[in-house]
Design a protein around this motif. Structure first.
Motif, PDB file in Angstrom:
ATOM      1  N   THR A 191       0.835  -1.206   0.000  1.00 21.45           N
ATOM      2  CA  THR A 191       0.000   0.000   0.000  1.00 21.45           C
ATOM      3  C   THR A 191       0.865   1.249   0.000  1.00 21.45           C
ATOM      4  O   THR A 191       0.585   2.223  -0.721  1.00 21.45           O
ATOM      5  CB  THR A 191      -0.925   0.003   1.232  1.00 21.45           C
ATOM      6  OG1 THR A 191      -1.727  -1.179   1.228  1.00 21.45           O
ATOM      7  CG2 THR A 191      -1.829   1.226   1.233  1.00 21.45           C
ATOM      8  N   PHE A 234       0.575   4.008  -2.958  1.00 24.03           N
ATOM      9  CA  PHE A 234      -0.060   5.290  -2.619  1.00 24.03           C
ATOM     10  C   PHE A 234       0.863   6.249  -1.876  1.00 24.03           C
ATOM     11  O   PHE A 234       0.576   7.449  -1.802  1.00 24.03           O
ATOM     12  CB  PHE A 234      -1.315   5.050  -1.777  1.00 24.03           C
ATOM     13  CG  PHE A 234      -2.363   4.242  -2.472  1.00 24.03           C
ATOM     14  CD1 PHE A 234      -3.125   4.785  -3.497  1.00 24.03           C
ATOM     15  CD2 PHE A 234      -2.586   2.921  -2.124  1.00 24.03           C
ATOM     16  CE1 PHE A 234      -4.088   4.040  -4.149  1.00 24.03           C
ATOM     17  CE2 PHE A 234      -3.556   2.157  -2.766  1.00 24.03           C
ATOM     18  CZ  PHE A 234      -4.300   2.720  -3.781  1.00 24.03           C
ATOM     19  N   GLY A 235       1.943   5.741  -1.306  1.00 26.75           N
ATOM     20  CA  GLY A 235       2.838   6.581  -0.523  1.00 26.75           C
ATOM     21  C   GLY A 235       2.473   6.528   0.952  1.00 26.75           C
ATOM     22  O   GLY A 235       1.294   6.491   1.298  1.00 26.75           O
ATOM     23  N   SER A 263       2.527   8.796   3.303  1.00 27.26           N
ATOM     24  CA  SER A 263       1.759   9.931   3.812  1.00 27.26           C
ATOM     25  C   SER A 263       0.276   9.797   3.506  1.00 27.26           C
ATOM     26  O   SER A 263      -0.574  10.239   4.287  1.00 27.26           O
ATOM     27  CB  SER A 263       2.292  11.241   3.218  1.00 27.26           C
ATOM     28  OG  SER A 263       2.218  11.203   1.807  1.00 27.26           O
ATOM     29  N   SER A 264      -0.057   9.169   2.381  1.00 27.30           N
ATOM     30  CA  SER A 264      -1.469   9.004   2.029  1.00 27.30           C
ATOM     31  C   SER A 264      -2.167   8.038   2.970  1.00 27.30           C
ATOM     32  O   SER A 264      -3.382   8.103   3.167  1.00 27.30           O
ATOM     33  CB  SER A 264      -1.604   8.501   0.593  1.00 27.30           C
ATOM     34  OG  SER A 264      -1.062   7.209   0.457  1.00 27.30           O
ATOM     35  N   ALA A 313      -3.320  10.089   5.828  1.00 30.77           N
ATOM     36  CA  ALA A 313      -4.465  10.906   5.408  1.00 30.77           C
ATOM     37  C   ALA A 313      -5.731  10.081   5.319  1.00 30.77           C
ATOM     38  O   ALA A 313      -6.827  10.549   5.682  1.00 30.77           O
ATOM     39  CB  ALA A 313      -4.158  11.575   4.067  1.00 30.77           C
ATOM     40  N   THR A 314      -5.600   8.826   4.851  1.00 32.60           N
ATOM     41  CA  THR A 314      -6.760   7.958   4.700  1.00 32.60           C
ATOM     42  C   THR A 314      -7.396   7.644   6.036  1.00 32.60           C
ATOM     43  O   THR A 314      -8.641   7.586   6.153  1.00 32.60           O
ATOM     44  CB  THR A 314      -6.361   6.639   3.985  1.00 32.60           C
ATOM     45  OG1 THR A 314      -5.822   6.967   2.703  1.00 32.60           O
ATOM     46  CG2 THR A 314      -7.548   5.722   3.823  1.00 32.60           C
TER      47      THR A 314
END
Length: 286
Positions: free
Chosen positions: A271, A275-276, A278-279, A282-283
């Motif tokens: 994952t 997506f990185g 940091s994402s 955020a998720t």
């Protein structure tokens, strides 16, 4: 430009199918090879020679290349045209060509999943060393997830090369992580789970995870840097909790209620690759 990205993805996706076929061999045979190695070491420690007497017939070789793949039901040797990724499974309708025993659909699923991961790397980074490096990361992590789910083992034969490859990728500028961040990522990844392990063991007298989890988390730290460790472990915990609850609801927990943590670390690593890190935060609203 879009056409070039599509061609890059297609080329690496085709390579991913071939590598995925080999991963099926690794997932099936590597734990058996480890068991044979441990048996030989135990025999040696007990004072028994691990080598056969000169007059005895030598045991057959068993590794990733030998013997050739066979049907586990009838012993039919798999011919080359029966071993083409995905296509052979479709042509054989998911059954052995000799005895028509059912072939697990997991084999083509792993091939397709690995192809998709390779294709994504080709789309994201184009044909080059960076895409190949991350494709290798994805293949190794996928193999580890499947092996750990099947056997609760995370082989050093994969985790340690994955860790060293992460350090090399950082040194060569292929992973997007500085060598310093990769180095401290491996240290923090290993020590963090090591401390959790001992805290849990001292509090309960039980082992909550294995040393392979420490090594896998350390390897993820080398690829993503120490800054990514918190989002990766949070994502792994969320995935593990969701799957664990689902298994409990449907009464699919294995004996003792134990669920290996390695597959969830692996999924969190994939994952983060897509997506990185940091994402991930955020998720989940952090």
């Amino acid at each position: 430009m879009l056409m070039v990205e599509a061609l890059d993805a297609l080329a690496l996706g085709a390579l991913g199918l071939l590598v995925g076929s080999f991963l099926n061999v690794v997932i099936h045979r590597l734990p058996k090879m480890m068991a044979l190695r441990w048996a030989a070491e135990c025999a040696e420690l007990q004072g028994h020679s691990s080598e056969a007497p000169p007059t005895a017939e030598a045991p057959p070789r068993f590794n990733l290349m030998t013997p050739r793949s066979r049907c586990p039901h009838c012993g039919h040797q798999i011919r080359w045209f029966e071993n083409i990724p995905v296509l052979s499974y479709i042509a054989l309708r998911g059954r052995c060509a000799s005895c028509e025993a059912r072939i697990s659909p997991r084999y083509p699923m792993i091939e397709l999943l690995n192809a998709a991961l390779f294709a994504w790397c080709g789309w994201r980074w184009g044909l080059g060393w960076t895409a190949l490096a991350w494709s290798g990361f994805a293949a190794a992590v996928l193999a580890l997830a499947c092996i750990d789910w099947d056997t609760t083992l995370l082989p050093d034969d994969i985790t340690l090369p994955l860790l060293w490859a992460g350090l090399c990728a950082a040194a060569l500028g292929l992973s997007g992580t500085t060598l310093t961040d990769a180095l401290w990522g491996s240290v923090a990844g290993y020590l963090s789970l090591w401390m959790v392990y001992w805290a849990f063991k001292l509090a309960t007298g039980k082992e909550g995870m294995g040393y392979g989890d420490f090594k896998l988390f350390a390897a993820l730290g080398t690829w993503f840097g120490w800054q990514a460790l918190i989002p990766v472990i949070l994502m792994a915990s969320l995935i593990g909790a969701a799957i664990g609850i689902a298994l409990k609801v449907f009464s699919q927990l294995r004996e003792g209620g134990y669920v290996p943590f390695g597959p969830f670390l692996a999924l969190a690593g994939l994952t983060a690759m897509i997506f990185g890190p940091s994402s991930i935060l955020a998720t989940i609203g952090l």
